[in-house]
Design a protein around this motif. Sequence first.
Motif, mmCIF file in Angstrom:
data_model
loop_
_atom_site.group_PDB
_atom_site.id
_atom_site.type_symbol
_atom_site.label_atom_id
_atom_site.label_comp_id
_atom_site.label_asym_id
_atom_site.label_seq_id
_atom_site.Cartn_x
_atom_site.Cartn_y
_atom_site.Cartn_z
ATOM 1 N N THR A 86 0.834 -1.197 0.000
ATOM 2 C CA THR A 86 0.000 0.000 0.000
ATOM 3 C C THR A 86 0.876 1.256 0.000
ATOM 4 N N GLY A 87 0.552 2.132 -0.926
ATOM 5 C CA GLY A 87 1.269 3.410 -0.964
ATOM 6 C C GLY A 87 2.554 3.380 -1.766
ATOM 7 N N THR A 88 2.932 2.209 -2.261
ATOM 8 C CA THR A 88 4.189 2.152 -3.035
ATOM 9 C C THR A 88 3.938 1.633 -4.449
ATOM 10 N N ALA A 89 4.939 1.891 -5.309
ATOM 11 C CA ALA A 89 4.910 1.381 -6.686
ATOM 12 C C ALA A 89 6.327 1.031 -7.086
ATOM 13 N N THR A 90 6.446 0.123 -8.080
ATOM 14 C CA THR A 90 7.767 -0.207 -8.634
ATOM 15 C C THR A 90 7.778 0.210 -10.091
ATOM 16 N N ARG A 91 8.788 0.989 -10.469
ATOM 17 C CA ARG A 91 8.917 1.336 -11.881
ATOM 18 C C ARG A 91 9.366 0.068 -12.615
ATOM 19 N N ILE A 92 8.687 -0.268 -13.704
ATOM 20 C CA ILE A 92 8.951 -1.567 -14.332
ATOM 21 C C ILE A 92 8.970 -1.424 -15.846
ATOM 22 N N MET A 93 9.845 -2.206 -16.503
ATOM 23 C CA MET A 93 9.952 -2.146 -17.965
ATOM 24 C C MET A 93 9.335 -3.411 -18.587
ATOM 25 N N THR A 94 8.917 -3.278 -19.819
ATOM 26 C CA THR A 94 8.285 -4.392 -20.546
ATOM 27 C C THR A 94 9.141 -5.657 -20.436
ATOM 28 N N GLY A 95 8.500 -6.742 -20.069
ATOM 29 C CA GLY A 95 9.199 -8.026 -20.007
ATOM 30 C C GLY A 95 9.726 -8.351 -18.627
ATOM 31 N N ALA A 96 9.837 -7.331 -17.750
ATOM 32 C CA ALA A 96 10.412 -7.579 -16.421
ATOM 33 C C ALA A 96 9.405 -8.315 -15.534
ATOM 34 N N PRO A 97 9.899 -9.064 -14.545
ATOM 35 C CA PRO A 97 9.006 -9.765 -13.613
ATOM 36 C C PRO A 97 8.251 -8.764 -12.749
ATOM 37 N N VAL A 98 6.951 -8.998 -12.614
ATOM 38 C CA VAL A 98 6.129 -8.128 -11.774
ATOM 39 C C VAL A 98 6.435 -8.474 -10.311
ATOM 40 N N PRO A 99 6.729 -7.465 -9.473
ATOM 41 C CA PRO A 99 7.073 -7.758 -8.076
ATOM 42 C C PRO A 99 5.898 -8.358 -7.325
ATOM 43 N N GLU A 100 6.205 -9.063 -6.291
ATOM 44 C CA GLU A 100 5.153 -9.605 -5.430
ATOM 45 C C GLU A 100 4.324 -8.461 -4.872
ATOM 46 N N GLY A 101 3.078 -8.731 -4.643
ATOM 47 C CA GLY A 101 2.194 -7.719 -4.056
ATOM 48 C C GLY A 101 1.489 -6.883 -5.103
ATOM 49 N N ALA A 102 2.162 -6.657 -6.263
ATOM 50 C CA ALA A 102 1.543 -5.819 -7.301
ATOM 51 C C ALA A 102 0.437 -6.610 -7.990
#
Length: 401
Positions: A86-102
Motif C-alpha cells: 500500500t502506498g508504493t509502486a515499482t517502476r517496471i519495464m516491458t518483459g520484467a518480472p512483476v514484483p510480489e504484491g503488485a
Amino acid sequence: MFNLDEAQALVVQHTLALKPQRVPILEALGLLLEEDVLSDIASPPHDKALVDGYAVVAEDLTNGCGELHVHEEVMAGDVPQHRVTTGTATRIMTGAPVPEGASAVVMMERCDRLGPQRIRIADPALKPGQHIMPAGTSLRRGDLVLQRGVEIRAIEVGLLAEVGRADALVIPRPHVAVLATGNELMPVHETPTAGKLRNSNGPMLLAAARRAGAQTLDLGIARDHKEQLADRISQGLNLDVLILSGGVSAGALDLVPKVLNELGVRQVFHHVRLKPGKPVWFGVHSHAHGSTLVFGLPGNPVSSLVTFQLLVQPALRRLAGRNSATGSLVARLVTAHAHHGDRPTFYPARLHEQDGLRSVQLVAWHGSADLASLAAANCLVHFPAGSQLHAAGDKVEVVEF
Ligand code: AMP
Ligand code: MG
C-alpha cells in the motif's frame, strides 16, 4: 511394360523413410519432426509486465487515481527485490518480472512524476491484472509443444529454441547423386563443338532434387564406356538415391542397364507406358548400410524432367517421411487440343488460377529435346492413351512442377 501407376507403386514399395537423425535445429528446417517435444520451462517464467510503467496494488487506488512512493526500478532481466505494498509502486519495464504484491501495471503515459521517487497516477480504467501476463500463460512446464510428424518451419525452430532444444530428431534429407552419361555431352562452361551439346540434365536434376528437399552430389559426366560408367556409378551407390541421365534407350551405346546389372543393382522395371520418358529404368542396390534407389532417366531433357517428376519425386517424398503422392488437380483447357498416341502423355503447360478457377494453356513445344519451351511451363497436362479431341473448356488432369 508397366503402366505409370504400377511403376509408381513399385517405386514406393521399394522405398522406406530414412532413419531419424538428431540435427541442429536450423538444419531441421523443412524436415519432419520424429519426436514429441515437451517444454522444460513455463513461459513466461514469471508474471510479466507487458508495458513500460509502474507496478501497483490496483485495489490501493481510488478509481485508478492516487499518489505513490516509487521504491524500486526493475528492468527486463532484473529480479525485483521489494514487495509492492500500500502506498508504493515499482517502476517496471516491458518483459520484467512483476514484483510480489503488485496486481496491475499502469502505463507510463498515465503517470506524472512529482519528484524523484513520487508519482501521481490517473488511470480510471485500471483493473487488477492489467498489463500483466501471468506465468505459464503461453506454456507450462511439461506441456506438449510440438507433436511428432510436424514439419519444422521458422516458427517451430523458434519454439524448439524457447524450450531449450539446440537439436531435434528429424527424418534427414535424402542424399542424392546425379550422373549424366553420354559421349556427346560437354560441361556447361564450354562451347559445344560439332555433334556435341552441353550437359543441361545434370544441373537440372540436381536442382530438381534439391528443390524436393534432397542433399545433392554432382558426379559430373561419364562417357558411354563400360569401365568409366561402372566407376562413376559405383561412386553413387552408397547414397540414398542415384539418378542417371541418358543411356537407357535402345541405342548401340545405351549401356547403363547392362552396367547397373553387372554392378549388382537389381532391376525393378525398365520402360513405362508413358510419353515422354518410356525408356526409364529403376532398380535397387542393397549394401551393408541399407539400399540405394537407382533411377536411369532418359537423356532427352523433357523426358528426364517428366520422369523425375512422376517417379523420382514420390521416392524422395517417401524417403523424407512424407506421403509419396505429389498430387494432381483439375483445370480447364484454354484451347482445344487433339491428342493421339498409344501412351499416356504428359504435355508441358501453364496453369493459371484466378478467383478459384483453374485454366491451363499448353505451351508450344517441339518434343522432348526442347527444354527452352518449358521455361513458359509450370505444370504437365495428362492426356490418357488413345485418340481424343479435347475442346476448349474441357477438364484435364494437371501435375504441377
Ligand atoms: P539418350 O537417352 O542417352 O539416348 O539421350 C538422348 C538424347 O538426349 C541425346 O542425344 C542428347 O541429345 C540428349 N541428352 C542426353 N543427355 C543429356 C544431358 N545430360 N543434357 C542434355 N541433353 C542430353
Ligand atoms: Mg546417350
